[in-house]
Write an enzyme that holds these catalytic residues in place. Structure first.
Site, PDB file in Angstrom:
ATOM      1  N   PRO A  35       0.845  -1.200   0.000  1.00  0.00           N
ATOM      2  CA  PRO A  35       0.000   0.000   0.000  1.00  0.00           C
ATOM      3  C   PRO A  35       0.880   1.249   0.000  1.00  0.00           C
ATOM      4  CG  PRO A  35      -0.649  -1.535   1.743  1.00  0.00           C
ATOM      5  CD  PRO A  35       0.663  -2.011   1.227  1.00  0.00           C
ATOM      6  N   LYS A  36       0.460   2.270  -0.683  1.00  0.00           N
ATOM      7  CA  LYS A  36       1.169   3.553  -0.644  1.00  0.00           C
ATOM      8  C   LYS A  36       0.618   4.332   0.547  1.00  0.00           C
ATOM      9  CE  LYS A  36       2.589   7.480  -3.499  1.00  0.00           C
ATOM     10  NZ  LYS A  36       2.254   8.514  -2.504  1.00  0.00           N
TER      11      LYS A  36
END
Length: 563
Positions: free
Chosen positions: A121-122
């Site tokens: 995930p960013k």
């Protein structure tokens, strides 16, 4: 030589289509004003930790400025964000940043030929360097300009999520990661960004340590000089107290797999706010890292609920009742699964209140049923050149029953309306087909298409035999529609409820109604009854009705003669 000249001419034409048609003086003025605004936002974010503008809005305006640079200052280097100049601590390994891909196809091209790929995930927060020596935290440094940043060591010692000592005693260990606001079951699809990054930045910018530090977490996304194999790296990070990285890293082999994780994490409850995913491949040695020079990872961000884009021009179409609306023609943008190039503002008054001219930047989102809408003006060009506005007093419910050049828009709207399913239900006759008929010069009034023969339709330029037959067939079928449908097609302002209750089946009985008779029908009061009578007795409407009755009489005589 001739071929080269043709290519150059075509290239220039494309370039001119993308560049504003401005004088050098105006270009310099517009660029100076926008550059100042971008610099103000940079200083607020990188020096004060305050986010005054959404990322997508900042990115769009920075791209706009860079496009202007290519148009008007092609020899100058592209503008870069003004990083904080207050950072004095040198990063042991530079922060390289991460480039973005626009879609799955672009990601697939980037992934081609690469192996050992992982997706994470960013996490939406603030970048930081953690430098350990002999297992003990030596320094914590803000991202700054990627080479130097601020010393955050004392504040980091108040963040329980960051271990002060780790079981990695092999000399110097440098970790790069994201300080984030810890969340409970945050669903990005439902809650969005909740301003989490600004909270973290503001907390770290304060001089004193606050209780908010207790709510910060750390997600390590880079370990320059760490184990080459990602599985070993994740295991050691988990053992060192950075388990989130292990929990939220997945090995992938295709863009489809990345897309699946991206979609899943968008809806899944998470312990942090995210704005997309990051895909990693094996890195180069940290000693070679430089800001902006990252070939081993890319980000694929989530589509924002709103996007900003430039207004190219403004149209003012006239509807069938004479109302003028404003439509913005945009530089096309992708919004969810739609490519948006036009958005209606509705009334002329709303456009005037919004004060939008070509060159302005506006934010667009999707309303109910996926219809694009304009939310607000993001940036206004300095030179406010108003487009030519039509005279609203020239058009009304009784105008443009006959075709003239000035009536083109309203007349076309009337034709599109009468052929719709709710009126005469003429299948397969689109707006473009009506335009083709209008351009042929054979339409003089609202019902003149009824008298067109097969041969006349077939002789229209660009009309195929199949289409001509389809049009003629639909025109013929329309004559079988009930009288009430023809009342609607004419534009008589009778409500649907009154039409349904009406027993009239010809123009003569309809014209014989007085105000009292009209008011007996549902949905019609004294004022509307007067408007209906005025409409029906207007000379143009009377002429249209007389033509229609004469046409029907001739058709009937032709049938009798044929028998």
């Amino acid at each position: 030589m001739r071929n080269i000249m043709i290519i150059l001419i075509l290239w220039c034409a494309v370039a001119q289509g993308q560049c504003p048609v401005w004088t050098p003086v105006r270009a310099e003025r517009e660029m100076t004003i926008l550059a100042k605004q971008l610099s103000d936002w940079d200083r607020a974010y990188y020096q004060q930790g305050i986010s005054k503008v959404e990322d997508d809005r900042y990115d769009a305006l920075e791209k706009k400025y860079q496009a202007w640079q290519r148009c008007f200052r092609p020899q100058s280097g592209m503008r870069q964000p003004e990083w904080s100049t207050s950072g004095k601590e040198l990063h042991p390994v530079a922060h390289v940043g991460v480039k973005k891909v626009a879609d799955k196809q672009a990601l697939a091209r980037w992934m081609a030929g690469k192996t050992s790929l992982w997706v994470q995930p960013k996490v939406d927060g603030v970048a930081i360097t953690l430098h350990y020596r002999q297992g003990k935290l030596l320094r914590a440094i803000s991202r700054g300009d990627g080479l130097r940043g601020e010393d955050w060591t004392e504040k980091v010692r108040h963040i329980p999520a960051i271990p002060q000592q780790i079981p990695l005693n092999s000399g110097s260990v440098v970790l790069q990661g994201e300080l984030f606001l810890m969340m409970n079951d945050h669903q990005q699809a439902v809650a969005g960004g909740v301003n989490a990054r600004a909270v973290v930045a503001g907390t770290m910018r304060r001089r004193e340590a606050t209780e908010m530090l207790q709510r910060l977490g750390i997600f390590v996304w880079a370990w320059p000089g760490g184990p080459e194999q990602m599985t070993q790296r994740l295991a050691q990070l988990k053992n060192a107290g950075f388990s989130l990285t292990t929990d939220w890293s997945r090995q992938v082999a295709s863009a489809d797999e990345v897309a699946d994780w991206r979609e899943r994490w968008f809806h899944q409850p998470l312990p942090f706010v995210t704005d997309g995913v990051v895909i990693h491949s094996p890195t180069s040695a940290g000693v070679y890292w430089q800001p902006g020079d990252n070939a081993w990872s890319v980000a694929w961000k989530y589509s924002p609920p709103t996007v900003s884009t430039e207004v190219r021009s403004i149209d003012f179409p006239t509807g069938r009742t004479g109302k003028i609306s404003a439509v913005l023609n945009l530089v096309p943008v992708q919004l969810d699964d739609k490519r948006v190039s036009r958005v209606s503002l509705g009334s002329l008054r709303r456009w005037q209140a919004a004060d939008i001219v070509p060159g302005d930047q506006v934010s667009i989102s999707l309303a109910g049923q996926g219809i694009p809408r304009m939310d607000e003006v993001v940036w206004r060009v300095a030179d406010r050149q108003l487009p030519l506005i039509p005279d609203a007093t020239e058009f009304n419910t009784l105008s443009c029953l006959t075709y003239t050049a000035a009536c083109r828009e309203q007349f076309l709207s009337r034709l599109v309306w009468l052929s719709s399913k709710a009126v005469l239900s003429m299948s397969g006759i689109s707006r473009a087909r009506w335009q083709q008929l209008m351009q042929s010069g054979q339409l003089s009034h609202l019902f003149s298409w009824l008298s067109l023969t097969r041969e006349q339709i077939g002789g229209i330029k660009g009309m195929t035999e199949v289409r001509a037959e389809q049009l003629y067939h639909q025109f013929s079928l329309s004559q079988q529609q009930p009288f009430k449908r023809w009342v609607k097609a004419t534009g008589v302002p009778v409500p649907e409820s009154a039409l349904n209750a009406m027993t009239d089946d010809n123009w003569q009985t309809l014209l014989a109604r007085d105000k009292a008779a009209w008011q007996k029908l549902p949905g019609i009061g004294q004022k509307l009854a007067g408007q209906i009578i005025a409409f029906l007795h207007h000379p143009q409407v009377q002429a249209l009705i007389a033509w229609s009755e004469h046409y029907q009489e001739n058709k009937l005589n032709d049938r009798h003669a044929g028998n």
